[in-house]
Design a protein around this motif. Structure first.
Motif, PDB file in Angstrom:
ATOM      1  N   ALA A  68     -15.080 -18.728   8.604  1.00 25.01           N
ATOM      2  CA  ALA A  68     -13.900 -19.534   8.905  1.00 25.01           C
ATOM      3  C   ALA A  68     -13.570 -20.524   7.800  1.00 25.01           C
ATOM      4  O   ALA A  68     -12.488 -21.118   7.803  1.00 25.01           O
ATOM      5  CB  ALA A  68     -14.097 -20.283  10.226  1.00 25.01           C
ATOM      6  N   LEU A  69     -14.492 -20.692   6.835  1.00 20.82           N
ATOM      7  CA  LEU A  69     -14.228 -21.626   5.733  1.00 20.82           C
ATOM      8  C   LEU A  69     -13.089 -21.155   4.841  1.00 20.82           C
ATOM      9  O   LEU A  69     -12.573 -21.916   4.023  1.00 20.82           O
ATOM     10  CB  LEU A  69     -15.499 -21.828   4.902  1.00 20.82           C
ATOM     11  CG  LEU A  69     -16.633 -22.594   5.594  1.00 20.82           C
ATOM     12  CD1 LEU A  69     -17.872 -22.608   4.725  1.00 20.82           C
ATOM     13  CD2 LEU A  69     -16.197 -24.024   5.921  1.00 20.82           C
ATOM     14  N   LYS A  70     -12.702 -19.893   4.988  1.00 18.27           N
ATOM     15  CA  LYS A  70     -11.533 -19.418   4.252  1.00 18.27           C
ATOM     16  C   LYS A  70     -10.252 -20.053   4.781  1.00 18.27           C
ATOM     17  O   LYS A  70      -9.239 -20.118   4.076  1.00 18.27           O
ATOM     18  CB  LYS A  70     -11.436 -17.895   4.366  1.00 18.27           C
ATOM     19  CG  LYS A  70     -12.610 -17.149   3.752  1.00 18.27           C
ATOM     20  CD  LYS A  70     -12.484 -15.653   3.972  1.00 18.27           C
ATOM     21  CE  LYS A  70     -13.676 -14.898   3.387  1.00 18.27           C
ATOM     22  NZ  LYS A  70     -13.577 -13.433   3.635  1.00 18.27           N
ATOM     23  N   VAL A  71     -10.318 -20.527   6.029  1.00 19.78           N
ATOM     24  CA  VAL A  71      -9.151 -21.156   6.661  1.00 19.78           C
ATOM     25  C   VAL A  71      -9.325 -22.664   6.760  1.00 19.78           C
ATOM     26  O   VAL A  71      -8.415 -23.433   6.437  1.00 19.78           O
ATOM     27  CB  VAL A  71      -8.918 -20.556   8.064  1.00 19.78           C
ATOM     28  CG1 VAL A  71      -7.710 -21.208   8.728  1.00 19.78           C
ATOM     29  CG2 VAL A  71      -8.745 -19.047   7.984  1.00 19.78           C
ATOM     30  N   VAL A  72     -10.511 -23.095   7.186  1.00 15.98           N
ATOM     31  CA  VAL A  72     -10.821 -24.528   7.305  1.00 15.98           C
ATOM     32  C   VAL A  72     -11.516 -24.972   6.022  1.00 15.98           C
ATOM     33  O   VAL A  72     -12.497 -24.344   5.598  1.00 15.98           O
ATOM     34  CB  VAL A  72     -11.724 -24.784   8.525  1.00 15.98           C
ATOM     35  CG1 VAL A  72     -12.012 -26.267   8.688  1.00 15.98           C
ATOM     36  CG2 VAL A  72     -11.084 -24.210   9.786  1.00 15.98           C
ATOM     37  N   PRO A  73     -11.054 -26.036   5.389  1.00 21.35           N
ATOM     38  CA  PRO A  73     -11.545 -26.364   4.043  1.00 21.35           C
ATOM     39  C   PRO A  73     -12.969 -26.903   3.959  1.00 21.35           C
ATOM     40  O   PRO A  73     -13.544 -26.898   2.883  1.00 21.35           O
ATOM     41  CB  PRO A  73     -10.545 -27.427   3.570  1.00 21.35           C
ATOM     42  CG  PRO A  73     -10.008 -28.036   4.826  1.00 21.35           C
ATOM     43  CD  PRO A  73      -9.959 -26.922   5.817  1.00 21.35           C
TER      44      PRO A  73
END
Length: 513
Positions: free
Chosen positions: A282-287
């Motif tokens: 999910a770090l691709k979306v949440v920084p």
């Protein structure tokens, strides 16, 4: 009925009554104030300051003599034991006494003869990482140039483990304040903070392989991450099963509303790695990990508030496997958020080449970042819990809800900042080191042998503490003995744990799970 049969029946009834008494002893508690918990835990960084002044001004712990070991134990274990027992009603007094001693040591003339001839009882310190042995800590030049094991992290994690080990046995004695024991549903306590801190600390350490991967320009596919995380989880899940079978088989007193009928803390720890691996995508979306932690915890809180989930967890029937373990299953999401927040902190403090800003040195830039994030977490906590200008939610370790997550992260962020401040001010040489060897030497000087030993084999020591706690409870009527005997048993228990941890460290043994 024969006399022997009647005696056996009476003994069984007495055992059942005593078991029920012990379960009642840790049930329906409401905890204490956040302020008092902070005062008690402040003893740890204050002790760190005293230890650091002794070392920096008097070279007291190098070489590591018998006297140095005794003082090391008394400061880093004994002071924490006092803070939750004899000084539990006056933690500020204990802090003032320790600060007074630190001030006295500071003002007396410094001993510049750092090479005093003392016969050491332990080998020189080796800058072990929080999760690696000496060999791994120096395995590649790439990792050495990227990560460093900072003294304040060792001191922070070591102290957290020490106070956790103290409390899991002390809670079974009457002299241990009930307000420090885990609350039933709503409220805050020292032991509620302890389980959250354990997870937060694990999150910090778990950042190391991620940073190494980034530094080497590698990317591990999700499938590979899952396989690796499951391998890491299996020993923890096995420990959870062993504990479950032991508790049920020995008819050991247990507090069902803590995690459920079958769940225990080892299961929570065991399920964290694969779910962390999943959420990393999910770090691709949440920084950032911090943003991911907040979003996860907010989503969980929304479900608690706007569905029947809260009522189900607190008062639902236990008629199937999920409902029987609902506390452990659903609180897991809160602990996962705490773990992710710990990973965010790890990103701030673990890299060796920390960025500098505002014309400050690297170490003070790190302190500024820690302080800023700590303030941010506290603001979020106050907004979440204050009834006048905030949402007015209550902390619940049983639910591991949003207020609990924010409390644990804010509290540990400030505690870590306090340790880092002592470290940066008293031992600047570590941060000024130009190479790994110089840094290692500075680490040796700035780190307690006792805390390093606890830190090196943290989970192993925690497992031993659980085994010893069970042994004491099965052989000693902990609710029926006086304070003097209770303190003696607790002191012997901590001596045993410390001797084991230090012995493993002396032998260069790291127990892996």
């Amino acid at each position: 009925m024969t006399d022997s049969g009647a005696s056996a029946t009476a003994a069984a009834a007495a055992a059942r009554n005593y078991k029920q008494l012990k379960e009642d002893f840790v049930s329906n508690l409401s905890g204490g104030s956040v302020t008092e918990i902070a005062q008690v835990c402040a003893v740890a960084p204050v002790v760190s300051l005293l230890w650091s002044v002794l070392q920096a001004r008097q070279s007291f712990f190098k070489p590591y003599t018998t006297l140095a070991f005794v003082i090391d134990f008394l400061l880093n274990v004994g002071a924490l034991l006092l803070s939750v027992t004899l000084y539990s009603t006056a933690p500020l007094l204990l802090n003032l006494l320790l600060l007074s001693v630190a001030a006295f040591v500071y003002i007396i003339p410094a001993d510049n003869a750092a090479n005093r001839r003392k016969k050491p009882i332990l080998p020189p310190n080796n800058a072990q990482s929080e999760t690696t042995s000496k060999g791994e800590a120096s395995s590649t030049s790439s990792s050495l140039s990227t990560l460093s094991t900072k003294p304040f992290l060792t001191n922070y994690r070591g102290n957290m483990l020490v106070v956790t080990c103290i409390c899991i046995l002390a809670v079974d004695f009457r002299f241990f304040p009930r307000r420090f024991a885990k609350v039933e549903t709503w409220g805050t306590s020292l032991m509620d903070m302890g389980v959250g801190s354990f997870v937060y600390s694990a999150g910090i350490v778990a950042t190391r392989p991620l940073l190494k991967e980034r530094a080497e320009g590698k990317f591990t596919p999700l499938s590979a991450r899952l396989i690796k995380s499951i391998r890491h989880s299996l020993p923890l899940l096995a420990l959870g099963i062993i504990r479950l079978l032991s508790v049920k088989g020995l008819d050991y007193a247990e507090h069902v509303t803590e995690y459920g009928v079958h769940w225990n803390f080892f299961f929570t720890l065991g399920f964290l790695p694969p779910f962390v691996a999943l959420f990393q995508s999910a770090l691709k979306v949440v920084p950032s990990y911090a943003g991911l932690a907040v979003l996860l915890s907010v989503a969980y809180q929304v479900l608690l508030e706007f569905t029947d989930l809260k009522a189900y967890i607190l008062v639902g029937q236990r008629d199937n496997l999920i409902s029987m373990n609902r506390e452990g299953i659903f609180s897991f999401w809160g602990y996962l958020a705490i773990f992710l927040a710990g990973q965010h902190t790890g990103m701030l403090v673990l890299p060796r080449n920390l960025p500098s800003s505002f014309g400050l040195s690297k170490r003070f830039t790190m302190l500024l970042n820690l302080a800023a994030w700590s303030v941010g977490w506290i603001v979020l906590y106050l907004v979440c819990t204050n009834y006048s200008y905030g949402v007015g939610l209550s902390v619940s370790r049983r639910l591991a809800n949003l207020p609990y997550m924010l409390w644990v992260v804010a509290f540990n962020s400030w505690l870590l900042f306090a340790f880092a401040l002592v470290d940066a001010v008293v031992f600047p040489a570590f941060y000024n080191a130009g190479d790994a060897r110089t840094e290692k030497e500075a680490y040796d000087i700035a780190t307690s042998n006792v805390l390093r030993a606890y830190n090196r084999n943290g989970l192993g020591v925690f497992l031993l503490a659980n085994l010893l706690t069970g042994l004491v409870n099965m052989t000693v009527p902990t609710l029926q003995i006086g304070s003097g005997t209770s303190v003696g048993i607790l002191a012997a228990y901590m001596v045993t744990l410390t001797a084991t941890a230090v012995g493993l460290d002396m032998s260069d043994i790291t127990i892996r799970f």
